[in-house]
Design a protein around this motif. Structure first.
Motif, PDB file in Angstrom:
ATOM      1  N   ASP A 266     -13.065   2.284  14.131  1.00 53.40           N
ATOM      2  CA  ASP A 266     -13.256   0.984  13.732  1.00 53.40           C
ATOM      3  C   ASP A 266     -13.126   1.185  12.112  1.00 53.40           C
ATOM      4  O   ASP A 266     -12.572  -0.245  11.599  1.00 53.40           O
ATOM      5  N   ARG A 267     -14.274   2.377  11.400  1.00 56.32           N
ATOM      6  CA  ARG A 267     -14.102   2.572  10.056  1.00 56.32           C
ATOM      7  C   ARG A 267     -12.481   2.292   9.592  1.00 56.32           C
ATOM      8  O   ARG A 267     -11.942   1.947   8.411  1.00 56.32           O
ATOM      9  N   MET A 268     -12.379   3.342  10.315  1.00 58.78           N
ATOM     10  CA  MET A 268     -10.476   3.527  10.025  1.00 58.78           C
ATOM     11  C   MET A 268      -9.416   3.049   9.538  1.00 58.78           C
ATOM     12  O   MET A 268      -9.130   2.263   9.072  1.00 58.78           O
ATOM     13  N   PHE A 269      -9.777   1.683  11.038  1.00 57.37           N
ATOM     14  CA  PHE A 269      -8.951   0.648  11.513  1.00 57.37           C
ATOM     15  C   PHE A 269      -8.951  -0.518  10.086  1.00 57.37           C
ATOM     16  O   PHE A 269      -8.776  -1.321   9.290  1.00 57.37           O
ATOM     17  N   GLU A 270     -10.517  -0.381   9.695  1.00 56.13           N
ATOM     18  CA  GLU A 270     -10.866  -1.332   8.913  1.00 56.13           C
ATOM     19  C   GLU A 270     -10.786  -1.587   7.477  1.00 56.13           C
ATOM     20  O   GLU A 270      -9.903  -1.944   6.067  1.00 56.13           O
ATOM     21  N   SER A 271     -10.779   0.184   7.005  1.00 62.21           N
ATOM     22  CA  SER A 271     -10.041   0.661   5.652  1.00 62.21           C
ATOM     23  C   SER A 271      -8.397   0.740   5.544  1.00 62.21           C
ATOM     24  O   SER A 271      -8.131  -0.291   4.559  1.00 62.21           O
ATOM     25  N   ALA A 272      -7.738   0.669   6.682  1.00 63.81           N
ATOM     26  CA  ALA A 272      -6.601   1.063   7.149  1.00 63.81           C
ATOM     27  C   ALA A 272      -5.797  -0.687   6.651  1.00 63.81           C
ATOM     28  O   ALA A 272      -4.820  -0.732   6.169  1.00 63.81           O
ATOM     29  N   ALA A 273      -6.630  -1.585   7.389  1.00 60.20           N
ATOM     30  CA  ALA A 273      -6.267  -2.860   6.731  1.00 60.20           C
ATOM     31  C   ALA A 273      -6.302  -3.425   5.167  1.00 60.20           C
ATOM     32  O   ALA A 273      -4.937  -4.242   5.444  1.00 60.20           O
ATOM     33  N   LYS A 274      -7.140  -2.747   4.784  1.00 58.77           N
ATOM     34  CA  LYS A 274      -6.916  -3.466   3.161  1.00 58.77           C
ATOM     35  C   LYS A 274      -6.115  -3.043   2.863  1.00 58.77           C
ATOM     36  O   LYS A 274      -5.747  -2.865   1.702  1.00 58.77           O
ATOM     37  N   ALA A 275      -5.744  -1.366   3.006  1.00 56.14           N
ATOM     38  CA  ALA A 275      -5.066  -0.776   2.185  1.00 56.14           C
ATOM     39  C   ALA A 275      -3.983  -0.887   2.229  1.00 56.14           C
ATOM     40  O   ALA A 275      -2.607  -1.006   1.319  1.00 56.14           O
ATOM     41  N   PHE A 276      -3.191  -1.687   3.766  1.00 49.23           N
ATOM     42  CA  PHE A 276      -1.841  -0.975   4.272  1.00 49.23           C
ATOM     43  C   PHE A 276      -1.743  -2.783   4.856  1.00 49.23           C
ATOM     44  O   PHE A 276       0.377  -2.641   4.705  1.00 49.23           O
ATOM     45  N   GLY A 277      -2.061  -3.664   4.925  1.00 51.99           N
ATOM     46  CA  GLY A 277      -2.211  -4.512   5.503  1.00 51.99           C
ATOM     47  C   GLY A 277      -0.424  -4.887   6.438  1.00 51.99           C
ATOM     48  O   GLY A 277      -1.160  -4.584   7.315  1.00 51.99           O
ATOM     49  N   ARG A 278       0.039  -5.721   5.915  1.00 55.47           N
ATOM     50  CA  ARG A 278       1.287  -6.098   6.891  1.00 55.47           C
ATOM     51  C   ARG A 278       2.242  -4.345   7.799  1.00 55.47           C
ATOM     52  O   ARG A 278       2.825  -4.622   8.214  1.00 55.47           O
ATOM     53  N   ASP A 279       1.792  -3.490   6.749  1.00 54.01           N
ATOM     54  CA  ASP A 279       2.466  -2.935   6.899  1.00 54.01           C
ATOM     55  C   ASP A 279       2.072  -1.581   7.643  1.00 54.01           C
ATOM     56  O   ASP A 279       2.351  -0.493   8.535  1.00 54.01           O
ATOM     57  N   LEU A 280       0.972  -1.508   8.293  1.00 54.02           N
ATOM     58  CA  LEU A 280       0.152  -1.052   9.293  1.00 54.02           C
ATOM     59  C   LEU A 280       0.317  -1.698  10.870  1.00 54.02           C
ATOM     60  O   LEU A 280      -0.064  -3.005  11.028  1.00 54.02           O
ATOM     61  N   LEU A 281       0.236  -0.379  11.889  1.00 49.88           N
ATOM     62  CA  LEU A 281       0.503  -0.535  12.731  1.00 49.88           C
ATOM     63  C   LEU A 281      -0.680   0.198  13.576  1.00 49.88           C
ATOM     64  O   LEU A 281      -1.392   1.156  13.381  1.00 49.88           O
TER      65      LEU A 281
END
Length: 357
Positions: A266-281
Motif C-alpha cells: 500500500d505505501r509503495m503504491f501510494e507513494s509511486a502514484a504521487k511520484a509517477f501518476g499516469r506513467d505508473l502501472l
C-alpha cells in the motif's frame, strides 16, 4: 484437511530442540494438529506419504537426505504445501527451495537451536493458517511452467514508465517467472515490495539480477529509478519515492511498531502514484491478506493503470481479490500473460467523468 477442520502438520528438523519448540508453538493454535515429526529426509518422506499431512515445516539441512531432494521427491509423489524454516545465512538455499515447490519460508533467529526460536511463533502460525487459502495445483504449475519469451521494445514517447509490483506468499516464484520472461531488459523501471523477512531481500535481488535479463538490487535509499532495472524493498522497510533535482529516487522508511507489513505494498503504491501518476502501472500478485487494496485506489486516482493476477494462477488469491473488489483494477490476468501486458501496456478502464483512454 480432516473432517474436524484442523490443519495437520508434519514437523521436520534434525534438531530435537527445534522439533519440540516448533511443535509447541503450532499446538498453541486451536486450528492446528501436529501429526508427527522427522529428523532426516528419509524419515520425513516416509512419514509424509504415510501420514498425508496438510502442511510440512522443513529445515533444509538434514542428514541422509537433504531438503532439496526431499522436496523434489515429495512434489513428484504427493504434492504438499511446504513451509521452510531456515537460518538467515542460507538465503540462496531458501530461494532454491521456493523454486522447487516450497510455498513460503520463515527465518530462524540463528543457525543453531536457541531460546530465541520462540520469537517466530506469531509469523509461523499466521503462515500455517494461510494454508487454508493455498492452491497446491497452482504451485505445481509454476514448477513445471517455463515463461513464454517476451521481446522488448522502446517506449514510443521516450517517457519513463514505472511498474510497481506487490506480492506475498508465492510471490518470489511469480516474480522470477515475470522477469525471466523478458528476452532483454524492458524499457521501463520496476519497483517491488515482496513480503519477506529482513536479511533475505538482498539475496533475492541478487538472484533476480543473476538469473534474469533485468538488473536488480535491494534498495538502500537514494537510488535513481531507471529503465531496465529492478529496485526491491528491503525487509523491515517501506519503499517510497521523492524528487531530487527533478529526478525520482528511492526513500526508505523504517518499520513502525504498528505496521502489519514491512515492506508495505500500500505505501509503495501510494507513494509511486504521487511520484509517477499516469506513467505508473501497479501489479498485485499472489498473497494472503489485503495489502495493496488501499494503494490501487491511489494509483487509479492518479491516472495510473492496475493489473491483478487472476484466480486461475494465484497460489493464494487474497491480495489480488481484495484489489479487484475495489473496482480500481483495469485488467485481471493469469501470471503467464503479465510480462506481455507490462511490455505492451493495457487499456485503462474509464475513470469517473471520462471516456476510455
Amino acid at each position: 484437511m480432516t473432517q474436524t477442520g484442523l490443519i495437520r502438520v508434519l514437523v521436520i528438523d534434525d534438531s530435537a530442540y527445534s522439533r519440540r519448540t516448533i511443535s509447541r508453538m503450532l499446538e498453541t493454535s486451536p486450528l492446528v494438529e501436529v501429526v508427527g515429526w522427522a529428523r532426516d529426509g528419509e524419515e520425513a518422506l516416509r512419514k509424509a506419504l504415510q501420514l498425508r499431512p496438510d502442511l510440512v515445516t522443513l529445515d533444509l539441512e538434514m542428514p541422509r537426505m537433504d531438503g532439496f531432494t526431499f522436496l523434489r521427491l515429495l512434489m513428484a509423489k504427493r504434492p504438499t504445501p511446504v513451509l521452510v524454516v531456515s537460518g538467515r545465512s542460507r538465503d540462496e538455499d531458501v530461494f532454491r527451495a521456493l523454486e522447487l515447490g516450497a510455498v513460503d519460508f520463515i527465518a530462524k533467529p540463528s543457525q543453531r537451536a536457541a531460546p530465541e526460536l520462540g520469537t517466530i511463533q506469531e509469523e509461523l502460525i499466521r503462515k500455517v493458517h494461510a494454508t487454508r487459502q493455498l492452491r497446491m495445483d497452482k504451485v505445481r504449475e509454476r514448477i513445471s511452467q517455463a515463461p513464454a519469451p517476451v521481446r522488448s521494445h522502446a517506449a514510443r514517447d521516450g517517457r519513463l514508465r514505472v511498474v510497481a509490483i506487490g506480492s506475498s506468499t508465492g510471490g518470489p516464484a511469480a516474480l522470477m517467472q515475470i522477469f525471466g520472461a523478458f528476452s532483454e531488459a524492458p524499457d521501463c523501471a520496476f519497483v517491488v515490495s515482496q513480503h519477506m523477512p529482513e536479511g533475505f531481500t538482498r539475496g533475492f535481488a541478487e538472484r533476480i539480477d543473476r538469473l534474469t535479463p533485468v538488473a536488480a538490487q535491494e534498495a538502500r535509499g537514494g537510488e535513481e529509478i531507471r529503465r531496465g532495472a529492478v529496485l526491491l524493498a528491503p525487509g523491515g522497510y517501506h519503499l517510497e519515492f521523492e524528487s531530487r533535482g527533478g529526478t525520482a529516487v528511492a526513500r526508505l522508511v523504517p518499520r513502525a511498531a504498528e505496521d502489519k507489513y514491512a515492506p508495505s505494498v500500500d505505501r509503495m503504491f501510494e507513494s509511486a502514484a504521487k511520484a509517477f501518476g499516469r506513467d505508473l502501472l501497479a501489479v498485485v500478485l499472489t498473497g494472503m491478506g489485503d495489502d495493496g487494496r488501499r494503494g490501487v485506489r491511489a494509483v487509479r486516482e492518479a491516472g495510473g493503470a492496475v493489473i491483478a493476477e487472476s484466480e486461475e494462477t494465484a497460489v493464494i488469491f487474497g491480495m489480488p481479490q481484495q484489489a479487484i473488489r475495489t473496482g480500481a483494477v483495469d485488467a485481471v490476468l493469469p501470471l503467464p500473460e503479465i510480462a506481455m501486458a507490462i511490455q505492451t501496456g493495457i487499456p485503462r478502464a474509464p475513470r469517473d467523468g471520462e471516456g476510455r483512454v
